[in-house]
Structure formats: C-alpha cells, structure tokens
Design an enzyme around this catalytic site. Structure first.
Site, PDB file in Angstrom:
ATOM      1  N   ASN A  12      52.713  52.758   7.757  1.00 56.87           N
ATOM      2  CA  ASN A  12      51.665  53.641   8.285  1.00 56.87           C
ATOM      3  C   ASN A  12      50.906  52.904   9.388  1.00 56.87           C
ATOM      4  OD1 ASN A  12      49.569  55.387   8.709  1.00 56.87           O
ATOM      5  ND2 ASN A  12      48.653  55.167   6.674  1.00 56.87           N
ATOM      6  N   LYS A  14      48.752  54.039  11.316  1.00 60.30           N
ATOM      7  CA  LYS A  14      47.376  54.563  11.473  1.00 60.30           C
ATOM      8  C   LYS A  14      47.068  54.788  12.955  1.00 60.30           C
ATOM      9  CE  LYS A  14      46.194  52.540   7.080  1.00 60.30           C
ATOM     10  NZ  LYS A  14      45.193  52.031   6.168  1.00 60.30           N
ATOM     11  N   HIS A  97      46.020  61.367   2.981  1.00 60.94           N
ATOM     12  CA  HIS A  97      45.683  59.944   2.972  1.00 60.94           C
ATOM     13  C   HIS A  97      44.171  59.796   2.713  1.00 60.94           C
ATOM     14  CE1 HIS A  97      44.960  55.861   4.282  1.00 60.94           C
ATOM     15  NE2 HIS A  97      46.253  55.640   4.096  1.00 60.94           N
ATOM     16  N   GLU A  99      41.997  58.043   3.987  1.00 60.23           N
ATOM     17  CA  GLU A  99      41.150  58.014   5.191  1.00 60.23           C
ATOM     18  C   GLU A  99      40.893  59.436   5.702  1.00 60.23           C
ATOM     19  OE1 GLU A  99      43.566  55.156   7.250  1.00 60.23           O
ATOM     20  OE2 GLU A  99      42.900  53.629   5.832  1.00 60.23           O
ATOM     21  N   GLY A 173      43.521  48.223   2.888  1.00 62.67           N
ATOM     22  CA  GLY A 173      42.963  47.432   3.993  1.00 62.67           C
ATOM     23  C   GLY A 173      41.984  46.371   3.547  1.00 62.67           C
ATOM     24  N   SER A 213      47.234  47.182   0.540  1.00 66.24           N
ATOM     25  CA  SER A 213      47.369  45.735   0.753  1.00 66.24           C
ATOM     26  C   SER A 213      48.723  45.167   0.321  1.00 66.24           C
ATOM     27  CB  SER A 213      46.219  44.978   0.078  1.00 66.24           C
ATOM     28  OG  SER A 213      44.979  45.342   0.671  1.00 66.24           O
TER      29      SER A 213
HETATM   30  P1  PGA Z   1      47.056  48.729   3.861  1.00 69.66           P
HETATM   31  O1  PGA Z   1      47.053  50.337   4.038  1.00 69.66           O
HETATM   32  O2  PGA Z   1      48.477  48.330   3.562  1.00 69.66           O
HETATM   33  O3  PGA Z   1      46.562  48.188   5.151  1.00 69.66           O
HETATM   34  O4  PGA Z   1      46.145  48.425   2.716  1.00 69.66           O
HETATM   35  C1  PGA Z   1      47.851  51.153   3.246  1.00 69.66           C
HETATM   36  C2  PGA Z   1      47.649  52.591   3.627  1.00 69.66           C
HETATM   37  O5  PGA Z   1      46.520  52.972   3.938  1.00 69.66           O
HETATM   38  O6  PGA Z   1      48.595  53.387   3.629  1.00 69.66           O
END
Ligand code: PGA
Length: 251
Positions: A12, A14, A97, A99, A173, A213
C-alpha cells in the site's frame, strides 16, 4: 497459513511519491521473480500513479486502487468509480482502510456501500478492519471486529473476490507490530464470524491478511500462524526489500 490457499501480499503506497520515485521503485520490484499462479502480489498505487504502475511493473504484479467510490459514474465530482477502474484494467481495490475511516469519515455503512457496488461491478477487494488502541485496551477488540464484519458480510455477493485485511490501527505506521499471537487471535475470530454467517467452506477458503508495521524481519513469524494468509504492507512496501516479504510468503 494452512491449507491450499494462495498467499496474498499487498503493498500500500498510500499518498506517497513522485513519478520518478514510483519509477525507481518499480524497477526494484521488477527484480523479484515469482509465479503469479502461486501468490497474489497486489500493488496499491495512488490513483494518479495507477497507469504508471501498470506500464512499469512486470505482469506478475496485480495493480490495485486504494479506494473506490460508493457511487457509480455520474455527477460525483472528485470520485473514481469501479466502472472507470475496470475500464483502465484495474480490478482490485482496498476498501475501508483505517485512514479512510479516520480522516475521511468512512463509516461501516459507507464501507458496506462501497463493497456492495465494487463487487456488483465485478471488482475484487481487500476489506480493511481493525481496532484502535483505546478499543483494544478496553477489551473491545472482538466486539469492534464483529461490528465491522457484520456491516459487510450481508453485502458480499462473491466471496472469491474478497480478502479481509486485519489491520490494528495502533500498529499502522507505528513500528509496533501485533505479536503473532495477537494477530492469530484476531484472524481466527474473523474466520469464525465468517463461518457462522457464510459457512465452513467460505471461511476455510477466505484469505485474511495482516497489516500494521510488517517488515521483512517480522513477517515470517506472523506467516507461521495458521490463520494468517498474507500481509498488507505500508511503509515497508516503498522499499526495495518489499521483495523479501514476497519471498517469505512463498516459502
Ligand atoms: P504500515 O501500514 O505497514 O506502514 O504500518 C500498513 C497499512 O496501512 O496498510
């Protein structure tokens, strides 16, 4: 992971990158060699970079959107419809998601509307769910997952077009990955919910990916758990070493 499922690994990106950065990343990803019959590797590029990813990445990669409109084509300024994505050759999308839920007001009902329309239009989707830190600390993890799954299960018209991404919000994140035991507990619970509503065969075939993460270092122990069928990777998918996560999911 157990059974004969195909692992699912999503990257992803983003809202990151420039054309030049995406181009460099595609070159690095093209170094990986894997059989698309053995694994789904799904690159979720920003909308503006979808065509670039389609053009630059080798065909073993699947290119996915990160979001899709809950409405179809028409007077919906700023939206990207499932019809338009399909017309561009994009047949995967993320939906819900955290976010999107956190910053753009996507409720369970919106996530359900998007899922219903995307599936009806013929797209495949990774539906994202997961609890916040506050919800986990209040011992509400299962209740939150049940609420989020109860919203989408009734609109899933084609389970073979769906994967569930379990992404605890506190792990996204933050560098604070869920332990394999925490992730396994959530995945097993999600599978149980699907079994109750859609039957054992659907539940057994459903792929449930973990996100939050994930790195090349921690993915092996997660993948060793029976109900973890892949990963949705954010930050680590922007690095060339994302290919190591693909390799881990293949071994
Ligand atoms: P991250 O994000 O691996 O940076 O924690 C995962 C995601 O939001 O899909």
């Amino acid at each position: 992971m157990t059974g004969s499922k195909k692992p699912w690994v999503g990257g992803n990106w983003k809202c990151n990158g420039t054309k030049a950065a995406a181009d460099t990343l595609c070159k690095a990803l093209n170094e990986a060699s894997f059989d698309p019959a053995a694994i789904d590797v799904v690159i979720c590029a920003p909308t503006l970079h979808l065509s670039l990813a389609q053009e630059k990445l080798k065909k073993s990669y699947i290119i996915s959107a990160q979001n899709v409109s809950k409405t179809g084509n028409g007077a919906y300024t700023g939206e990207t419809s499932a019809d338009m994505l399909l017309d561009m050759g994009i047949n995967w999308t993320l939906i819900g998601h955290s976010e999107r839920r956190q910053y753009y007001g996507e409720t369970d009902a919106v996530v359900a509307d998007k899922t219903a329309l995307a599936l009806k239009t013929g797209m495949k989707t990774a539906i994202c769910i997961g609890e916040t830190l506050q919800e986990r600390e209040a011992n509400n993890t299962h209740a939150v997952l049940k609420r989020q799954m109860d919203a989408v299960i009734p609109v899933i018209s084609n389970w073979s077009h769906v994967i569930i991404a379990y992404e605890p919000v506190w792990a996204i994140g933050t560098g604070k990955v869920a332990t394999p035991e925490q992730a396994q507990d959530a995945h097993q619970y999600i599978r149980q919910l699907v079994k109750e509503k859609a039957g054992s065969a659907v539940a057994a075939d459903l792929r449930i990916a973990y996100g939050g993460s994930v790195t090349p270092d921690n993915c092996k122990d997660l993948f060793a758990k029976p109900d973890i069928d892949g990963f949705l990777v954010g930050g680590a998918s922007l690095k060339p070493s994302f290919v190591d996560i693909i390799k881990s999911a293949l071994n």
